[in-house]
Design an enzyme around this catalytic site. Structure first.
Site, PDB file in Angstrom:
ATOM      1  N   ASP A 484       0.901  -1.185   0.015  1.00  0.00           N
ATOM      2  CA  ASP A 484      -0.009   0.023  -0.043  1.00  0.00           C
ATOM      3  C   ASP A 484       0.834   1.318   0.037  1.00  0.00           C
ATOM      4  OD1 ASP A 484      -2.756  -0.743   0.022  1.00  0.00           O
ATOM      5  OD2 ASP A 484      -2.603  -1.339   2.196  1.00  0.00           O
TER       6      ASP A 484
HETATM    7  C1  GLC Z   1      -0.607   2.410   5.927  1.00  0.00           C
HETATM    8  C2  GLC Z   1       0.050   1.258   6.336  1.00  0.00           C
HETATM    9  C3  GLC Z   1      -0.123  -0.041   5.513  1.00  0.00           C
HETATM   10  C4  GLC Z   1      -1.485  -0.257   5.434  1.00  0.00           C
HETATM   11  C5  GLC Z   1      -2.193   1.152   4.976  1.00  0.00           C
HETATM   12  C6  GLC Z   1      -3.566   0.877   4.918  1.00  0.00           C
HETATM   13  O1  GLC Z   1      -0.073   3.059   4.493  1.00  0.00           O
HETATM   14  O2  GLC Z   1       1.516   1.233   6.298  1.00  0.00           O
HETATM   15  O3  GLC Z   1       0.492  -1.012   6.234  1.00  0.00           O
HETATM   16  O4  GLC Z   1      -2.055  -1.328   4.659  1.00  0.00           O
HETATM   17  O5  GLC Z   1      -2.053   2.339   5.612  1.00  0.00           O
HETATM   18  O6  GLC Z   1      -4.418   2.019   4.579  1.00  0.00           O
HETATM   19  C1  GLC Z   2      -1.568  -3.828   5.453  1.00  0.00           C
HETATM   20  C2  GLC Z   2      -2.912  -4.085   4.312  1.00  0.00           C
HETATM   21  C3  GLC Z   2      -2.548  -4.688   3.283  1.00  0.00           C
HETATM   22  C4  GLC Z   2      -1.310  -4.380   2.364  1.00  0.00           C
HETATM   23  C5  GLC Z   2      -0.195  -4.646   3.478  1.00  0.00           C
HETATM   24  C6  GLC Z   2       1.029  -3.951   2.896  1.00  0.00           C
HETATM   25  O1  GLC Z   2      -1.402  -5.054   5.917  1.00  0.00           O
HETATM   26  O2  GLC Z   2      -3.868  -4.512   5.191  1.00  0.00           O
HETATM   27  O3  GLC Z   2      -3.711  -4.814   2.363  1.00  0.00           O
HETATM   28  O4  GLC Z   2      -0.905  -5.293   1.517  1.00  0.00           O
HETATM   29  O5  GLC Z   2      -0.322  -3.448   4.441  1.00  0.00           O
HETATM   30  O6  GLC Z   2       0.985  -2.536   2.915  1.00  0.00           O
END
Ligand code: GLC
Ligand code: GLC
Length: 809
Positions: A484
């Protein structure tokens, strides 16, 4: 250092001190009514949706941590006040024990020879939490105490509850009827639901107004009413509604007394809302109360809950000489998979239940670890998820569980999303044989006028990738892919905007080698499904496209010793030797290797050796190296984190299992199992002081080696780590995997684990698998019902039958 121990017999984790390094929680409920409960009785509950139907109030980020929950205060005649859960009063206890079990929590505190036990659970099929309180006089003197209950109601919408005070402080309403306190906030207008808190005895008094109970300037640890020893019988009007009962309890030495408290949620049909003007219709509440008014009824419901869990867990049972492995595989990992399936990423002690709903990507992955437990619910979930897909194959990134509608705030544009639907559906069909699901008519974007078969949805998922290729013929990344935080089209310079949904430079250059790996890994599943529907040409075409993508990865996505991560907006490499920081990323190494891209040509081996050399640490494999030292406008959120945390080179436990699986593909079982043990919580119990989160569930992230607090975990419970580790350990290390036409049995776990047995239920048949393990790296010889079979596939047997499998591995 430990703070408790596993009780394998009872499938419980037993916490023996209230002072764990962080609140260690559990989940109650399995279908509609859910609760989070910490070892100190903190937490809250909600009906279906942690944001829209919050029943108890909980203050995140509060001091002290973990305040607000289901509290019971004991007041002795000499004014001594204490809580069996230690919090919130914090009077020292003679003994403390919290047993977190499957769907229930039992907390017992003892002071001056009086033991008080709270058993909390949500009975199956019931929209209520049972709080059974047992007081036992273990001293040799008669005891007389007053017991006060306390919980605080949330005004349903958890977001408004913590923000809209100009309204909220005037809207609360309650009704009191005998021992029951009814919380009917907004029932006068559009809501048809209310909550209640009751106890199965006549009370000495009650309170329903927080200020009357606590005193305006007091915290939960010093309620005026408890200090005085007498309820005020307050009736809330506006402000903050609570529910508190008081009961006088007299106990002779050795005597005990059990009380049943019930916190219920009721929905009435619109036309049956009122009993008379202004008085809510309590018929359904009274029926529910009657069903839980004796300890015998509670006991029966509790046994039902335990029996259901034993039944569920019997679908995969390991017996090996490694007790940690047994408890992960047999109890705690599947249990966490159930919780992630239910909650997605909405409500934990790190997710507020407000920010995120059900993730398209997350829920599909959660399915992978859950599908063998309750396949029917997985089926329903697949349809719900697919219903939020757009006609062009793209998808809402999240949807709200109550409404099942896509979340417009986050929107779409995460280009990995569509492919996960194929993976989730394929896993479901392999488990069940239910190809019929592909014929289900499923709407796009919840529009009943625009429907197509689920197969058509999968087809659009597949071609969404094809229709969105960049300059190298690799998939465009969009807002982000699995990571993300890799926001290659974002360029955010303004502090208060979200990284992922800010696309001020939307372009068609940034490409993801990770999505390419997914396409090569998941595309063949689509091709097989097409083939089985008689679409031979479509299957052939799909396979060609997959092959082409695989070649493209080797041509444009290989950096010499590992797979590249991406091309950025300017066409520059991400995850390459050429970069200063972020030279190598775990995601493409895991995913392209699992996909077997360049397996024969040695690329996979090279990539995994690079992972070992560059990313492996004492506590797990970090996400990338070197960590970004500064913020990069062209990379986005990944570089916003201090080095070693989260996506910036943290140990992101979610993708460690991809490497584990890939190692088994190479036959390197010892290495695979070594990676497994580094992050599996049961193996970390002895370093709970470093790890900090619960030793019975995975956390999303463990701080990486660049971090100040290397080894410290955060974000326990709600993470794709649960599902993927279950896949890694059950299907690849232990090697029992449902395929289209049979159960594949191909362990690859190295030599540490000697002989073991697995009992696996699949499609109604039971497979008893005995493995003689010499660590042959995935090379097996099988006998099925005494007869040798070639390869590693045990053909599916009819439902009801038992199949005997001997495996030399
Ligand atoms: C932040 C986190 C990530 C998560 C995302 C969801 O970017 O670092 O882990 O998946 O928020 O919105
Ligand atoms: C968080 C989110 C997942 C994403 C991950 C890596 O765990 O839930 O959707 O893939 O972060 O950013």
């Amino acid at each position: 250092m430990r703070y408790g121990h596993f009780d394998d017999e009872r499938k419980e984790y037993v916490i023996t001190t209230p002072k764990t390094p962080y609140p260690w929680i559990n989940y109650l409920g399995s279908e509609r009514f859910f609760g989070l409960i910490s070892h100190q009785a903190g937490g809250y509950c909600f009906y279906r949706d942690a944001r829209l139907r919050r029943i108890l109030r909980f203050r995140y980020n509060n001091v002290p941590a973990d305040s607000g929950g289901r509290y019971f205060y004991v007041r002795e005649t000499d004014g001594d006040v204490w809580c069996p859960s230690y919090m919130p009063v914090k009077s020292e206890l003679e003994s403390f024990e919290c047993r977190h079990g499957l769907g229930y929590t039992r907390i017992t505190g003892k002071r001056r020879g009086l033991s008080v036990e709270l058993l909390a659970f949500v009975p199956d099929g019931v929209d209520a939490e049972v709080h059974q309180v047992t007081l036992k006089n273990e001293s040799d003197k008669p005891r007389e105490v007053t017991l006060f209950s306390l919980l605080e109601f949330c005004l349903w919408n958890a977001h408004d509850d913590q923000t809209n005070f100009q309204r909220n402080l005037s809207t609360a309403e309650v009704e009191i009827d005998g021992s029951t306190i009814y919380h009917k906030h907004e029932y006068r207008e559009r809501r048809n639901h209310y909550a209640f808190y009751t106890v199965n005895e006549k009370v000495a008094g009650f309170d329903s107004d927080r200020e009357s109970f606590l005193g305006l300037y007091n915290g939960f640890h010093e309620p005026d009413v408890v200090k005085a020893g007498k309820s005020r019988n307050s009736v809330a009007s506006g402000w903050s509604p609570i529910a508190s009962h008081s009961l006088e309890v007299k106990l002779a030495p050795g005597e005990s007394k059990t009380l049943v408290f019930l916190l219920g949620y009721i929905e009435n049909p619109k036309e049956e809302k009122w009993e008379k003007p202004g008085v809510i219709n309590k018929k359904r509440a009274k029926e529910l109360i009657a069903a839980f008014s004796t300890p015998a009824q509670v006991q029966a419901a509790f046994q039902k809950l335990q029996a259901r869990w034993s039944g569920l867990l019997s679908s995969y049972k390991l017996t090996s000489g490694d007790e940690k492995l047994n408890r992960m595989v047999n109890v705690w990992n599947p249990y966490q998979c159930m919780v992630t399936f239910n909650m997605s990423r909405s409500a934990s002690y790190f997710e507020s239940g407000i920010g995120r709903g059900m993730g398209f990507r997350d829920s599909n992955q959660d399915l992978l670890g859950f599908v063998h437990l309750v396949p029917e619910r997985a089926r329903e979930r697949i349809i719900d998820i697919a219903s939020t897909q757009f006609p062009d194959g793209s998808a809402y990134h999240q949807y709200q569980p109550l409404t099942k509608r896509g979340n417009n705030d986050v929107g779409s544009g995460f280009n990995d999303d569509p492919l996960w639907l194929i993976l989730g559906t394929a896993a479901y069909i392999k488990e069940t044989g239910d190809f019929g699901i592909l014929d289900e008519e499923v709407p796009f974007d919840n529009d009943e006028k625009n429907k197509a078969s689920l197969f058509e949805h999968l087809k659009r998922s597949f071609y969404h990738v094809m229709e969105n290729l960049g300059p190298h013929g690799l998939p465009l990344i969009g807002r982000a892919d699995w990571n993300d935080c890799l926001n290659l089209n974002c360029f955010s310079e303004t502090p208060d905007e979200p990284y992922q949904t800010t696309g001020n430079r939307v372009g068609r250059t940034a490409e993801s080698i990770f999505i390419a790996g997914m396409f090569v890994h998941i595309g063949p599943e689509y091709a097989t499904l097409a083939e089985r529907r008689g679409l031979a040409d479509e299957a052939k075409k799909a396979r060609e496209l997959v092959k082409k993508m695989s070649d493209t990865v080797l041509e444009h996505g290989w950096d010499g010793d590992w797979y590249l991560r991406a091309y950025d907006f300017f066409g520059k490499k991400v995850g390459s030797k050429e970069c200063e920081d972020g030279q190598i990323f775990i995601e493409p190494q895991g995913y392209c290797s699992m996909a077997g891209i360049g397996l024969e040509s040695g690329h996979v081996k090279k990539a995994l050796d690079s992972v070992k050399a560059r990313l492996d640490t004492k506590y797990g494999i970090v996400l990338q190296q070197p960590a970004y030292k500064e913020y990069h406008l062209e990379l986005g959120e990944i570089s916003s984190y201090p080095p070693g945390y989260k996506e910036n080179a943290g140990i992101f436990c979610h993708n460690n299992p991809w490497v584990i699986i890939a190692e088994t593909l190479l036959g390197r079982g010892d290495q695979a199992f070594d990676y497994y043990k580094k992050i599996a919580p049961a193996y970390l119990e002895d370093i709970s002081d470093v790890h900090r989160t619960e030793p019975y569930v995975y956390s999303q992230m463990i701080a990486g080696r660049d971090a100040v607090r290397h080894g410290e975990a955060k974000n326990s419970w709600l993470t794709g780590t649960a599902a993927w580790n279950f896949v890694a350990v059950s299907q690849h290390l232990l090697g029992v995997k449902p395929e289209w036409d049979g159960l594949s049995v191909r362990p690859c776990i190295g030599k540490d684990i000697a002989d073991f047995t697995i009992e696996r239920r699949c499609r109604g048949a039971t497979y008893k698998i005995r493995v003689k393990n010499q660590g042959r790296g995935g090379k097996v010889s099988l006998k099925v019902n005494g007869k040798p079979v070639p390869g590693h596939l045990v053909p599916y047997a009819p439902a009801g039958s038992t199949v005997d499998v001997e495996c030399e591995a």
